[in-house]
Scaffold this motif. Sequence first.
Motif, PDB file in Angstrom:
ATOM      1  N   ASN A 702      17.363  22.274  27.569  1.00 43.80           N
ATOM      2  CA  ASN A 702      18.029  20.958  27.458  1.00 43.80           C
ATOM      3  C   ASN A 702      19.062  20.966  26.341  1.00 43.80           C
ATOM      4  OD1 ASN A 702      16.691  19.768  29.550  1.00 43.80           O
ATOM      5  ND2 ASN A 702      15.293  18.521  28.301  1.00 43.80           N
ATOM      6  N   ALA A 703      18.668  21.600  25.179  1.00 44.33           N
ATOM      7  CA  ALA A 703      19.581  21.617  24.017  1.00 44.33           C
ATOM      8  C   ALA A 703      20.877  22.338  24.376  1.00 44.33           C
ATOM      9  CB  ALA A 703      18.887  22.292  22.832  1.00 44.33           C
ATOM     10  N   LYS A 705      21.942  22.617  27.622  1.00 39.76           N
ATOM     11  CA  LYS A 705      22.560  21.899  28.754  1.00 39.76           C
ATOM     12  C   LYS A 705      23.314  20.658  28.296  1.00 39.76           C
ATOM     13  CE  LYS A 705      19.734  19.919  31.732  1.00 39.76           C
ATOM     14  NZ  LYS A 705      18.795  19.809  32.880  1.00 39.76           N
ATOM     15  N   ILE A 736      21.116  11.053  22.151  1.00 40.74           N
ATOM     16  CA  ILE A 736      20.459  10.084  23.052  1.00 40.74           C
ATOM     17  C   ILE A 736      20.457   8.730  22.378  1.00 40.74           C
ATOM     18  CG2 ILE A 736      18.241   9.493  24.170  1.00 40.74           C
ATOM     19  CD1 ILE A 736      17.644  12.606  23.816  1.00 40.74           C
ATOM     20  N   ILE A 744      12.767   8.815  28.309  1.00 43.74           N
ATOM     21  CA  ILE A 744      13.125  10.168  28.802  1.00 43.74           C
ATOM     22  C   ILE A 744      11.911  11.058  29.024  1.00 43.74           C
ATOM     23  CG2 ILE A 744      15.489  10.235  27.893  1.00 43.74           C
ATOM     24  CD1 ILE A 744      14.396  11.776  25.485  1.00 43.74           C
ATOM     25  N   GLY A 759      19.635  18.536  37.079  1.00 44.83           N
ATOM     26  CA  GLY A 759      18.239  18.458  36.609  1.00 44.83           C
ATOM     27  C   GLY A 759      17.431  17.512  37.478  1.00 44.83           C
ATOM     28  N   PHE A 790      14.156  17.321  18.805  1.00 46.44           N
ATOM     29  CA  PHE A 790      12.865  17.100  19.465  1.00 46.44           C
ATOM     30  C   PHE A 790      11.781  17.713  18.581  1.00 46.44           C
ATOM     31  CE2 PHE A 790      13.561  15.252  23.610  1.00 46.44           C
ATOM     32  CZ  PHE A 790      14.934  15.339  23.753  1.00 46.44           C
TER      33      PHE A 790
END
Length: 797
Positions: A702-703, A705, A736, A744, A759, A790
């Motif tokens: 994710n980081a 993407k 975010i 999320i 995704g 995160f």
Amino acid sequence: MSQPLPTPESLPLNALKEQRELTAAMLDLIGALIVILDAQGRIVYFNHACEQLTGYLRQEVQGKYAWDLLILPEDVASIQAIFDNLIPDNFPQPCESCWVTRDGDWRWIAWMDTVCLNEQGTVEYVIATGQDITERKQAEKALLELATLNQAILDSANYTIISTTVDGTISTFNRAAEKWLGYSASDVVGKTTPALFHDPEEIVERSHELCQELNTPIQPGFEAFVAKARRGEIDEREWTYIRHDGSRFPVLLSITALYNSDNQIVGFLGIGSDIIIRKQAEQSLRDSQHFSQRIADTVPGILYLYDVIEQRNVYANRSTVELLGYTPQDIQDIGTDFMSHLVHPEDIPHILEHQKHLTTLTEDDHLTLEYRMKHANGEWRWLRSRETVFSRTVAGLPKLLLGIAEDITDYKRVEDVLRQTNEDLEQRVEQRTADLENAHKQLRFHVENSPLGVIEWDSQFRVQGWSKQAERILGWKAEEVLGKQFNDWQFVYPDDFEFVHQKALNLLNPESPPEIIENRNLTKDGNVLYCQWYNSVLFDESNAVVSILSLVQDQTERKHDEEQLQQLNQQLQRSNQELEQFAYVASHDLREPLRKIRSYSDLLVKRYQGQLDERADKYIGYITDSVIRMQALITDLLTYSRVSRNELVLEPTDLGEILQQTLTDLSPAIEENQAIINTTHLPIVQANSLQIGQVLQNLIANAIKFRREQPPQIDIKADCQDDFWQISIQDNGIGIDPSYSDRIFAIFQRLHYREEYPGTGIGLAICQKIVERHGGKIWVESELGQGSTFYFTLPVV
Ligand code: ADP
């Protein structure tokens, strides 16, 4: 006119009687006393002079014994003795005796007694011729008394009194002279002074002085003492006396001349006073004055004498300057305005009242009073005086007061502060008491209105207090249970009694920690209640129980709710399992038909693309896309359901190793995005390595993407926090909005269109499930456009 007496030859013989009478008349004429007594002492003749002296008439005394009338009682015996033994040879004889007059007075008389003999030669008559010598006797007596007095004065004087004749022969030497000089009078009287007890050198010195003074030669001898006295002056100066034993002492010698009635010098008188005694007396007076002065000046306070009659200060010591700023003279100058000038007007009546009491004060009594006096700088100073009456008037009224006054201004201030503090304190105590009463009322109110029943016990677990709520919960009224022990009535459910009893015993141990006890109780109606008990015990310093307070809450309903909840939970778990079973079965079983759809749609594309019309090509493309997406969804869903399906086996897992493997798996994406990844040393944790690998993979993917323009930079760290390791993955991506930071983590929740960022929205849901199964937590901290971090935690091994 006296006539010439007739001669005896000229008288006729028969004229003898007349001759006698003539003699008597002549004797009377010269005033002599003539009394003729017979041999027994009876008065035969008593002349006119006797009549005049005694006041008796001749007729009255004739024939009477002389001692019955005229003789003093103490003389009677001796007179009678003469008459008892009348011997002619003893006469004539003189004697002095007293006669008592008619009016009781008495007179001294000098007698010359002769006798007349009869023919036998014995005494027939005693003829006494007398002279009144009373005046002479009295003068003699007075002289004697005077001489005695003089001697007494001489002897008792505390001065040496030495008199001399004109040429210096000592004629008087009094007792003091004897005592001081050590000579007896008899030793020195008749000797010549000054040789005896004077210092020759001193005499020489004095004679020189006098030569100068009187301008005439003075011999160093007696003249040196009397030269001035001789000139009619009193010579007074200090001399040294030498005692008999040779010792010396100073005297103040005053010398005067003695004159006779012709004003001629007949001698000299020297009076000496002992200077040592005087000097000592003077010194001791000076000492005592100095002593008094020192006392007066060193006493800590104002020492004063106050004249109550004149209302003015008579004396004040030096402390007046220190304490009131006035010199003793200033105080004197104020005079009778003393009170009005210096004393605070409010205190004057009090002082005057006080002075009235002085009348009755005895020597040893004293009075104390407090008042204000004006300091020279205008300030009022508080003084405390102790006074006593120092002297009184002839009428006995107090005149002078002796007092000592100390400055108590500071003490008064402290007293004021103390009083104020006391008042404040009292007020505060009152306030506190009121507050306490209020607090007590409030407490009572809350106790009575608390949803908890409040029960107070003594150390024997006898009920001391039982609130209304306790009555409502348990049904028993306070009056039914007060004073009873909890086992005196059906209070504890029998099956729980042993447990409750044990817990009660534990309570009495000061060491045992407080705990909440749950047990069943019985209401008055016999209903069973589930009760929760909060007990607290108050111990004193010796660990004896003071009181026990129990709060009781009826938990019957909650207990029922819990039971229901438990049942619901069990149902939920069952349906969850069923659901997961379904999801697994569905996703697993759907994969096969879906693969077929994919195969056939691929075949369709392969064989018929471009042969059908354009719309058919587009539809076939949609089918292929949807199938691919559905496959991804089903794969992810399967992964998700597998997380909880498979049994979790935890083992020490090296996170560093797992991370390396993950980065290797992700290397194509890393390279493609030119991502920079920084890691620190990662710990060994208690985990399932496959699942934790999946978490790391999802978060790092994710980081990468959700990047921005610049290449992704990712920092991976681990921090130990108590029992947990906290792993953080920080990126510099799109960030975010914090309001979505929970959302999320829900399944299928995404914040972007697939076209923007591909995704399925399951990645974070899987991460959360895995982390929570490991007993940890996962969350994000982020701001839109600021990158995201995160975090997840795992237990320390
Ligand atoms: P997917 O990645 O498949 O969309 P995830 O469950 O992994 O699903 O993520 C859910 C959503 O959370 C993402 O769609 C994205 O909007 C957001 N997200 C996850 N990681 C990041 C990140 N590192 N930066 C920004 N947004 C993120």
